[in-house]
Structure formats: structure tokens, C-alpha cells
Design a protein around this motif. Sequence first.
Motif, PDB file in Angstrom:
ATOM      1  N   UNK A   1      45.597  41.385  40.458  1.00  0.00           N
ATOM      2  CA  UNK A   1      44.523  42.373  40.374  1.00  0.00           C
ATOM      3  C   UNK A   1      43.783  42.259  39.045  1.00  0.00           C
ATOM      4  N   UNK A   2      44.523  42.148  37.952  1.00  0.00           N
ATOM      5  CA  UNK A   2      43.873  42.025  36.645  1.00  0.00           C
ATOM      6  C   UNK A   2      43.006  40.777  36.574  1.00  0.00           C
ATOM      7  N   UNK A   3      43.488  39.680  37.126  1.00  0.00           N
ATOM      8  CA  UNK A   3      42.730  38.427  37.081  1.00  0.00           C
ATOM      9  C   UNK A   3      41.459  38.509  37.932  1.00  0.00           C
ATOM     10  N   UNK A   4      41.527  39.208  39.042  1.00  0.00           N
ATOM     11  CA  UNK A   4      40.332  39.402  39.866  1.00  0.00           C
ATOM     12  C   UNK A   4      39.308  40.246  39.116  1.00  0.00           C
ATOM     13  N   UNK A   5      39.776  41.329  38.503  1.00  0.00           N
ATOM     14  CA  UNK A   5      38.863  42.216  37.780  1.00  0.00           C
ATOM     15  C   UNK A   5      38.250  41.505  36.579  1.00  0.00           C
ATOM     16  N   UNK A   6      39.031  40.629  35.941  1.00  0.00           N
ATOM     17  CA  UNK A   6      38.518  39.879  34.792  1.00  0.00           C
ATOM     18  C   UNK A   6      37.603  38.733  35.210  1.00  0.00           C
ATOM     19  N   UNK A   7      37.550  38.443  36.506  1.00  0.00           N
ATOM     20  CA  UNK A   7      36.695  37.366  36.991  1.00  0.00           C
ATOM     21  C   UNK A   7      37.333  36.000  36.953  1.00  0.00           C
TER      22      UNK A   7
END
Length: 206
Positions: free
Chosen positions: A43-49
Amino acid sequence: MLEIKSVTCVKQERCLFESLSFALDAGQIMQVEGPNGAGKTSLLRIIAGFANADDGDVTFEGYSISERYDDFAAELLFIGHKTGVNGQLTAYENVCHWLDVHGYQRAENIYDILAQLGLVGLEDVPVRTLSAGQQRRVALARLWMNNAKVWILDEPFTALDKKGVAMLQQQFMHQLDRGGAILLTTHQDLTAQFSGLKKVILEYRH
């Protein structure tokens, strides 16, 4: 400020989360909780792009980060579970390299900041010779040397002692007071220090 809109993530034919939506506002800290394998780091990696969602979108200040990623990246500071430091470089050289890569001017007080982080006398030795906690502090020095609006941090308290935890929490306060936002994963209990703490809870899905 940052909005997650109906985001879905599938890994190896297993849906980690589906149609997940929430918003992170200026001056707000939000913790992502869940068991191992629930998809917190994904999730964090998706939000960070850094990774693509299977469905949904992430927007920052009204625009999709996929359409204007450079603008978003200029306002983002991401520190992953791994420290991301170069073991061959010294603590000072690691900080200078990070500042150069991200277009920040080299601060005159780098040694002072490293001293605040408990690295007195260790600024000019190869990072590979430092303990895990000391290497984590070198990575976290970035939090003292940026003006990013959004911090995304994956287990930032890992390997820190009580003094390091308290120091990091104080820097979190500074980020929130200046109108920044923090999204993080951690096993640390933050409810006593941050009364306005928001949580996103992920469940392990089979």
C-alpha cells in the motif's frame, strides 16, 4: 491533501486489499496496521508511486500522481523498511549524496544534525561498520533536511533505542506543526504521543 480512491492490489493471484479509500490531510498522521502479508508495504509503495494499483487512483492536491508524478515526487519523502544507505560511504557522505540527488542544497549543519541523532564521532566512518540502529539514524537524517509535504515511512522505528524513538517522535511533531502529513507503518504505539492519530487497518485475505 492526499487521497486514496478505491485502490485494489492483487499479488500472486491473492487480493491484498480491494476498493480501499481514505484521505490524509495536512497536519495529520496516519498509521497503517495489519498482520504480516496484509499488504502494508504494498500500500505504501502504491501511494508513493513506486508500484501500480490493479484498480483505483491516488491523488495529491487534486491531481492524479500518475499524471503529474514529478510534481508529487517533489513533495514526497519516502523511507522504506530497508535503510537505503550506501555502506561504502560515510554517514556524512550518505546525507550529502541524498541531498544532491534530490536537489537540496547542502546544509551547513549536517554534522550538527548527525550529532543530534547520536552519531558523534561516527560521521566519517563507513556506514557498513555501524550498528543497525546507527544505520537507521543515518537514513532518518533526511527527515531533518527536507521540506516535503508528505512523509511515507515503512517501520521507521526499527532498531532504534528509546532515545531514538523519542527524538523521531519529536520530529514528527515538527512535520505536523508546519502543515505536513505522515503516513507510516509501525509496531510502535503512537496513541499517547499523537492524540489525532488516524488508522487504516488491513486484514489478511486468503
